[in-house]
Design an enzyme around this catalytic site. Structure first.
Site, short mmCIF file in Angstrom:
data_model
loop_
_atom_site.label_atom_id
_atom_site.label_comp_id
_atom_site.label_asym_id
_atom_site.label_seq_id
_atom_site.Cartn_x
_atom_site.Cartn_y
_atom_site.Cartn_z
N MET A 151 58.17 -23.02 4.64
CA MET A 151 58.82 -21.90 4.65
C MET A 151 60.30 -22.36 4.94
SD MET A 151 56.45 -20.35 3.51
CE MET A 151 56.95 -18.62 3.14
N LYS A 152 60.70 -23.29 4.74
CA LYS A 152 62.08 -23.71 5.27
C LYS A 152 63.04 -24.03 3.89
CE LYS A 152 61.58 -23.35 9.61
NZ LYS A 152 62.36 -22.39 10.40
N ILE A 153 64.28 -23.90 3.99
CA ILE A 153 65.06 -24.38 2.87
C ILE A 153 65.41 -25.80 2.64
CG2 ILE A 153 67.29 -23.64 1.63
CD1 ILE A 153 66.98 -20.98 3.12
N ASN B 144 57.50 -27.33 -5.62
CA ASN B 144 56.99 -26.16 -4.63
C ASN B 144 56.09 -25.27 -5.45
OD1 ASN B 144 57.21 -24.62 -2.38
ND2 ASN B 144 58.60 -23.19 -3.82
N HIS C 281 54.99 -21.21 -5.74
CA HIS C 281 55.31 -19.96 -5.11
C HIS C 281 54.53 -18.83 -5.60
CE1 HIS C 281 58.23 -17.17 -3.52
NE2 HIS C 281 58.18 -16.41 -4.78
N ASN D 41 46.48 -25.11 0.10
CA ASN D 41 46.98 -25.74 -0.98
C ASN D 41 46.73 -27.31 -0.86
OD1 ASN D 41 48.03 -24.43 -3.41
ND2 ASN D 41 48.69 -23.28 -1.61
N GLY E 154 47.38 -24.23 5.31
CA GLY E 154 47.26 -25.68 4.43
C GLY E 154 46.12 -25.86 3.36
C1 GAR Z 1 50.93 -20.20 -0.67
O1 GAR Z 1 50.29 -19.18 -1.27
C2 GAR Z 1 52.29 -20.44 -1.40
O2 GAR Z 1 52.33 -20.07 -2.62
C3 GAR Z 1 53.21 -19.90 -0.39
O3 GAR Z 1 52.59 -20.14 0.96
C4 GAR Z 1 51.32 -20.14 0.74
C5 GAR Z 1 50.76 -21.16 1.62
O4 GAR Z 1 49.22 -21.30 1.73
N1 GAR Z 1 54.57 -20.52 -0.53
C6 GAR Z 1 55.60 -19.79 -0.53
O5 GAR Z 1 55.59 -18.39 -0.32
C7 GAR Z 1 56.79 -20.48 -0.60
N2 GAR Z 1 57.92 -19.50 -1.01
P1 GAR Z 1 48.51 -22.43 2.19
O6 GAR Z 1 49.16 -22.95 3.67
O7 GAR Z 1 47.23 -22.07 2.69
O8 GAR Z 1 48.57 -23.69 1.31
#
Ligand code: GAR
Length: 360
Positions: free
Chosen positions: A259-261, A276, A278, A180, A178
């Protein structure tokens, strides 16, 4: 102690006035919309009442307020306006009138005094009303208005406050630590993002993102994805997420390491309102551990992308990207950390931009 009165009929009022006149008492009449009562009204009505022994307020009907003040008025219906006025110590009777002019009330009530606010002079009173007042021998008194108090000013202030205070509601979905979400909270704290996180949902029990939200006293929900492994969500999970976001009044859904669709009714409900982030420069390196894919591919540059969520994985309209270099000898962890630094800036910026666009 004044009587507990309410809206009166004109005929009843005339008889009441005559009974008071026998006792040598004088009735004061005033009229207006009294749409959104403020201290100026209260003081004005008190002064008007002091000009005689009883005060009648002739209240413009809803149709006549609308004709005078325009669409969106009155704020309160005639019945409510009458009830509020009747609750004032100064007001003895309220009568609702439907015409553009108060002439009919004047002729029927025959008040001894007529009070009007200081935005008028005796000369600027409507000729028909003035004629009726002279006809019944009413004394005309113009009362000064209370400076700085007016319904239009109150409405303007309310509109400004509403605009400034309305914060977009974010619903955040995440499966990981989390960071982000943490960056979003910090941007909100710093006043750089005018939004509030109202709910955080995770498919992973004990995910760091849930603890973060709890610390912030944001509603947290853990949903059962319906599958132990892989990116799928069961129909039940999709429905529960949609229901929970809807119940929280979410304006924009933010996937932060979810991480789910996303599919079905969740996608339909938040189409164009779900973002989202990425960790690659899409369309390159979709899917899992995109930073590692970039490193393995030997690229000199990678980055992150914010995009609208669509039916395909890591597809959908790209709204913003930020680049980072890949350096000689970098580990996957280092590349991801460098990307994440950019994510923390990019995500809030794009969220702010889309919220601005949605507010237009
Ligand atoms: C982030 O780097 C995000 O870009 C990625 O998961 C991480 C989550 O980090 N998302 C993906 O790969 C989606 N396809 P966080 O939990 O520390 O925010």
């Amino acid at each position: 102690m004044k009587e507990n009165n309410y809206v009166s009929e004109l005929t009843e009022l005339a008889a009441w006035r005559d009974a008071l006149a026998v006792e040598g008492k004088r009735v004061v009449l005033t009229n207006g919309c009294f749409d959104l009562l403020h201290a100026g009204h209260v003081r004005y009505l008190k002064e008007a009442r002091a000009l005689g022994d009883a005060l009648v307020v002739a209240l413009n009907s809803d149709t006549s307020v609308k004709a005078l003040k325009g669409d969106g008025r009155p704020v309160h219906c005639a019945q409510d306006r009458a009830e509020i006025l009747c609750a004032l110590e100064a007001v003895d009777r309220v009568v609702v009138f439907d015409q553009a002019r108060v002439t009919g009330v004047i002729e029927s009530l025959r008040p001894q005094v007529y009070a009007k606010g200081g935005d008028y002079t005796v000369e600027s009173l409507n000729a028909e009303e003035r004629g009726a007042l002279e006809g019944v021998g009413a004394e005309i008194r113009i009362l000064s208005l209370v400076p700085g108090r007016s319904t239009s000013r109150t409405l303007k202030q309310m509109a400004e406050t509403e605009g400034a205070e309305r914060k977009a509601k974010l619903g955040v979905l995440g499966s990981g630590k989390g960071s982000n979400l943490d960056a979003i909270f910090k941007k909100i704290d710093a006043g750089e993002l005018n939004a509030e996180v109202v709910v955080v949902i995770s498919d992973v029990a004990g995910a760091g993102i849930l603890d973060l939200a709890k610390e912030r006293e944001v509603q947290v929900i853990r949903i059962d994805p319906g599958y132990e492994k892989g990116g799928q969500l069961s129909d039940g999970a999709i429905k529960e997420i949609t229901d929970r976001l809807r119940a929280a009044g979410v304006d924009l859904v933010v996937l932060a390491g979810f991480m789910k669709i996303v599919r079905g009714e969740l996608l339909d409900e938040y189409s164009g309102r779900m973002l989202n982030i990425h960790p690659s420069l899409l369309p390159k390196f979709k899917g899992l551990a995109a930073w590692k894919q970039a490193l393995d591919a030997g690229v000199k540059e990678t980055g992150c992308t914010v995009h609208l969520v669509s039916a395909g994985v890591d597809s959908g309209e790209i709204l913003g990207q930020a680049k980072v270099p890949v350096m000689e000898g970098d580990t996957a962890v280092e590349v991801h950390a460098r990307i994440q630094e950019q994510e923390y800036e990019l995500y809030s910026r794009v969220i702010g931009e889309i919220l601005d666009a949605m507010a237009q």
